[in-house]
Motif scaffolding. Structure first.
Motif, PDB file in Angstrom:
ATOM      1  N   ARG A  84      82.909  18.694  17.227  1.00  0.00           N
ATOM      2  CA  ARG A  84      83.324  19.220  15.919  1.00  0.00           C
ATOM      3  C   ARG A  84      82.349  18.848  14.782  1.00  0.00           C
ATOM      4  NH1 ARG A  84      88.165  16.847  15.160  1.00  0.00           N
ATOM      5  NH2 ARG A  84      89.096  18.341  16.618  1.00  0.00           N
ATOM      6  N   ALA A  85      82.189  17.583  14.848  1.00  0.00           N
ATOM      7  CA  ALA A  85      81.228  16.947  13.568  1.00  0.00           C
ATOM      8  C   ALA A  85      79.742  17.731  13.978  1.00  0.00           C
ATOM      9  CB  ALA A  85      81.112  15.355  14.091  1.00  0.00           C
ATOM     10  N   LEU A  86      79.346  17.655  15.098  1.00  0.00           N
ATOM     11  CA  LEU A  86      78.045  18.478  15.324  1.00  0.00           C
ATOM     12  C   LEU A  86      77.818  19.812  15.089  1.00  0.00           C
ATOM     13  CD1 LEU A  86      76.992  16.983  18.894  1.00  0.00           C
ATOM     14  CD2 LEU A  86      75.955  16.375  16.819  1.00  0.00           C
ATOM     15  N   ALA A  87      78.913  20.479  15.240  1.00  0.00           N
ATOM     16  CA  ALA A  87      78.980  21.796  14.853  1.00  0.00           C
ATOM     17  C   ALA A  87      79.179  22.056  13.488  1.00  0.00           C
ATOM     18  CB  ALA A  87      80.197  22.594  15.459  1.00  0.00           C
ATOM     19  N   ALA A  88      79.919  21.315  12.676  1.00  0.00           N
ATOM     20  CA  ALA A  88      79.892  21.353  11.277  1.00  0.00           C
ATOM     21  C   ALA A  88      78.681  20.773  10.483  1.00  0.00           C
ATOM     22  CB  ALA A  88      81.431  20.396  10.662  1.00  0.00           C
ATOM     23  N   LEU A  89      78.035  19.817  10.942  1.00  0.00           N
ATOM     24  CA  LEU A  89      76.767  19.103  10.276  1.00  0.00           C
ATOM     25  C   LEU A  89      75.869  20.209  10.780  1.00  0.00           C
ATOM     26  CD1 LEU A  89      77.679  15.467  10.899  1.00  0.00           C
ATOM     27  CD2 LEU A  89      77.671  16.590   8.714  1.00  0.00           C
ATOM     28  N   THR A  90      75.537  20.485  11.744  1.00  0.00           N
ATOM     29  CA  THR A  90      74.647  21.605  12.260  1.00  0.00           C
ATOM     30  C   THR A  90      74.526  22.628  11.051  1.00  0.00           C
ATOM     31  OG1 THR A  90      74.475  20.866  14.326  1.00  0.00           O
ATOM     32  CG2 THR A  90      73.410  22.904  13.787  1.00  0.00           C
ATOM     33  N   LYS A  93      73.048  21.863   8.077  1.00  0.00           N
ATOM     34  CA  LYS A  93      71.595  21.684   8.198  1.00  0.00           C
ATOM     35  C   LYS A  93      71.496  20.032   8.080  1.00  0.00           C
ATOM     36  CE  LYS A  93      70.090  26.158   6.667  1.00  0.00           C
ATOM     37  NZ  LYS A  93      70.187  26.466   8.052  1.00  0.00           N
ATOM     38  N   VAL A  94      72.380  19.262   8.257  1.00  0.00           N
ATOM     39  CA  VAL A  94      72.393  17.908   8.465  1.00  0.00           C
ATOM     40  C   VAL A  94      71.339  17.525   9.592  1.00  0.00           C
ATOM     41  CG1 VAL A  94      73.347  15.771   8.497  1.00  0.00           C
ATOM     42  CG2 VAL A  94      74.146  17.672   6.818  1.00  0.00           C
ATOM     43  N   ARG A  95      70.675  16.388   9.435  1.00  0.00           N
ATOM     44  CA  ARG A  95      69.799  16.100  10.607  1.00  0.00           C
ATOM     45  C   ARG A  95      70.552  15.283  11.866  1.00  0.00           C
ATOM     46  NH1 ARG A  95      64.807  14.090   6.788  1.00  0.00           N
ATOM     47  NH2 ARG A  95      66.236  14.505   4.889  1.00  0.00           N
ATOM     48  N   VAL A  96      71.102  16.106  12.488  1.00  0.00           N
ATOM     49  CA  VAL A  96      72.238  15.602  13.901  1.00  0.00           C
ATOM     50  C   VAL A  96      71.374  16.633  14.824  1.00  0.00           C
ATOM     51  CG1 VAL A  96      73.954  14.747  12.573  1.00  0.00           C
ATOM     52  CG2 VAL A  96      73.910  17.293  13.368  1.00  0.00           C
ATOM     53  N   PRO A  97      71.490  16.298  16.446  1.00  0.00           N
ATOM     54  CA  PRO A  97      71.240  17.173  17.434  1.00  0.00           C
ATOM     55  C   PRO A  97      72.125  18.441  17.287  1.00  0.00           C
ATOM     56  CG  PRO A  97      71.677  14.904  18.184  1.00  0.00           C
ATOM     57  CD  PRO A  97      72.107  14.875  16.737  1.00  0.00           C
ATOM     58  N   PRO A  98      71.505  19.707  17.514  1.00  0.00           N
ATOM     59  CA  PRO A  98      72.429  20.668  17.646  1.00  0.00           C
ATOM     60  C   PRO A  98      73.315  20.769  18.987  1.00  0.00           C
ATOM     61  CG  PRO A  98      69.986  21.379  18.050  1.00  0.00           C
ATOM     62  CD  PRO A  98      70.251  19.733  17.691  1.00  0.00           C
ATOM     63  N   LEU A  99      74.505  21.196  18.572  1.00  0.00           N
ATOM     64  CA  LEU A  99      75.471  21.075  19.928  1.00  0.00           C
ATOM     65  C   LEU A  99      75.024  22.368  20.977  1.00  0.00           C
ATOM     66  CD1 LEU A  99      78.013  20.389  21.322  1.00  0.00           C
ATOM     67  CD2 LEU A  99      79.410  21.870  19.608  1.00  0.00           C
ATOM     68  N   PHE A 157      73.640  13.716   4.688  1.00  0.00           N
ATOM     69  CA  PHE A 157      74.633  13.228   5.590  1.00  0.00           C
ATOM     70  C   PHE A 157      75.987  13.206   4.715  1.00  0.00           C
ATOM     71  CE2 PHE A 157      77.575  11.518   8.502  1.00  0.00           C
ATOM     72  CZ  PHE A 157      77.486  12.140   9.939  1.00  0.00           C
ATOM     73  N   HIS A 158      76.222  12.275   3.723  1.00  0.00           N
ATOM     74  CA  HIS A 158      77.280  12.052   2.961  1.00  0.00           C
ATOM     75  C   HIS A 158      77.395  13.188   1.896  1.00  0.00           C
ATOM     76  CE1 HIS A 158      76.726   7.472   3.644  1.00  0.00           C
ATOM     77  NE2 HIS A 158      77.351   8.235   4.613  1.00  0.00           N
ATOM     78  N   ASP A 159      76.366  13.764   1.466  1.00  0.00           N
ATOM     79  CA  ASP A 159      76.495  14.888   0.428  1.00  0.00           C
ATOM     80  C   ASP A 159      77.103  16.273   1.071  1.00  0.00           C
ATOM     81  OD1 ASP A 159      75.790  13.695  -1.789  1.00  0.00           O
ATOM     82  OD2 ASP A 159      73.691  14.512  -1.552  1.00  0.00           O
ATOM     83  N   ALA A 160      77.087  16.365   2.588  1.00  0.00           N
ATOM     84  CA  ALA A 160      77.535  17.525   3.291  1.00  0.00           C
ATOM     85  C   ALA A 160      79.123  17.099   3.465  1.00  0.00           C
ATOM     86  CB  ALA A 160      76.928  17.471   4.605  1.00  0.00           C
ATOM     87  N   GLY A 161      79.414  15.950   2.994  1.00  0.00           N
ATOM     88  CA  GLY A 161      81.022  15.748   3.128  1.00  0.00           C
ATOM     89  C   GLY A 161      81.505  14.898   4.229  1.00  0.00           C
ATOM     90  N   TRP A 162      80.392  14.097   5.052  1.00  0.00           N
ATOM     91  CA  TRP A 162      80.788  13.436   6.067  1.00  0.00           C
ATOM     92  C   TRP A 162      80.329  12.082   6.265  1.00  0.00           C
ATOM     93  CZ3 TRP A 162      83.326  15.116  10.916  1.00  0.00           C
ATOM     94  CH2 TRP A 162      83.394  16.698  10.861  1.00  0.00           C
ATOM     95  N   PRO A 181      58.041  10.582   8.546  1.00  0.00           N
ATOM     96  CA  PRO A 181      59.007  10.054   9.621  1.00  0.00           C
ATOM     97  C   PRO A 181      60.025  11.365   9.567  1.00  0.00           C
ATOM     98  CG  PRO A 181      58.399   8.401   8.444  1.00  0.00           C
ATOM     99  CD  PRO A 181      57.825   9.664   7.759  1.00  0.00           C
ATOM    100  N   SER A 182      60.535  11.893  10.955  1.00  0.00           N
ATOM    101  CA  SER A 182      61.501  12.702  10.926  1.00  0.00           C
ATOM    102  C   SER A 182      63.029  11.990  11.412  1.00  0.00           C
ATOM    103  CB  SER A 182      61.692  13.815  12.243  1.00  0.00           C
ATOM    104  OG  SER A 182      60.550  14.471  11.322  1.00  0.00           O
ATOM    105  N   VAL A 183      64.103  11.992  10.928  1.00  0.00           N
ATOM    106  CA  VAL A 183      65.300  11.522  11.100  1.00  0.00           C
ATOM    107  C   VAL A 183      66.363  11.990  11.980  1.00  0.00           C
ATOM    108  CG1 VAL A 183      67.252   9.800  10.179  1.00  0.00           C
ATOM    109  CG2 VAL A 183      64.806   9.911   9.041  1.00  0.00           C
ATOM    110  N   CYS A 184      67.017  11.579  12.677  1.00  0.00           N
ATOM    111  CA  CYS A 184      68.065  12.186  13.449  1.00  0.00           C
ATOM    112  C   CYS A 184      69.467  11.299  13.712  1.00  0.00           C
ATOM    113  CB  CYS A 184      67.726  13.000  14.708  1.00  0.00           C
ATOM    114  SG  CYS A 184      68.920  14.100  15.478  1.00  0.00           S
TER     115      CYS A 184
END
Length: 248
Positions: A84-90, A93-99, A157-162, A181-184
């Motif tokens: 659920r978190a990955l889907a919402a954050l993707t 456009k937050v820097r997390v691995p896409p589900l 990440f935080h500005d996305a509400g998580w 550098p790229s962050v994930c």
């Protein structure tokens, strides 16, 4: 959360497995690290190679569950929270691995769950970079670039509400191959929407400050300037940094 398959990967998965869940569940591959066992269940991760797909990171668990009010306190796999978190954050456009894939099933009263995400080639955990005495962390310019990038990504990440809620250096990955550098951020099983902004932010940043043992006070101030999007720390930013340090 309902079952999910990325449109970009559906055809390749369906071609390889008549039953995707069963095929993935039975795949033989070494565990990335020892399985985590608790409350009569277990959870672990493997790297798997499938036809017509790059290497993927597969999380696999059985009877590794949580209960929440939103589910009427019924048991649910902890991977459901991460999916659920990955889907919402993707989507934000937050820097997390896409589900790529998530599904679950109930067998003889035991939940089995699977989650697929990309294997992040070229990324390294922050704690590994910090403990490499001759690595990039020892080079002042690159070190500052990494800290600045982490601060910016954390703010997003935080500005996305998580909030991450398990914000340790091993869950902050960096790729240093590009011009900057790229962050994930990874391992989002405990992530949740922010309810009390400052409280949740401090709860996130405290463990990060505490566990980055080789970071100096200057490093922490640089992170905070990047996070707060300011060129110098004013009273409000210094106050936040102090509360984070005290919480850690």
């Amino acid at each position: 959360m309902d079952d999910y398959i990325s449109p970009d990967h559906r055809e390749a998965l369906e071609q390889q497995f008549p039953d995707i869940f069963e095929g993935l569940w039975r795949m033989e591959a070494p565990w990335v690290e020892p399985k985590n066992s608790r409350r009569g269940g277990w959870s672990g991760a493997k790297r798997v190679t499938l036809d017509n797909l790059p290497t993927l990171f597969m999380k696999k668990q059985e009877n590794h569950c949580f209960r929440a009010l939103r589910n009427g306190f019924r048991r649910r796999p902890t991977l459901e929270r991460e999916a659920r978190a990955l889907a919402a954050l993707t989507e934000k456009k937050v820097r997390v691995p896409p589900l790529i894939y998530y599904s679950r099933r109930l067998i003889d009263g035991r939940f089995q769950a699977l989650l697929l995400e990309p294997n992040l080639e070229g990324y390294h955990a922050l704690d590994d970079l910090m403990t490499d005495e001759s690595g990039p962390w020892s080079h002042q310019k690159l070190r500052r670039q990494m800290i600045t990038a982490i601060g910016e990504a954390t703010r997003e990440f935080h500005d996305a509400g998580w909030c991450h809620r398990h914000f340790h250096p091993k869950h902050v990955l960096l790729n240093l191959d590009g011009a900057s550098p790229s962050v994930c951020f990874v391992d989002l099983e405990k992530a949740r929407p922010i309810k009390r902004r400052e409280h949740d932010i401090i709860e996130d940043l405290g463990p990060l400050f505490r566990r980055t043992e080789t970071a100096t006070l200057f490093d922490q101030a640089l992170f905070m300037r990047s996070y707060c999007q300011c060129t110098r720390l004013g009273p409000a930013e210094r106050g936040l940094m102090k509360r984070v340090a005290e919480s850690s």
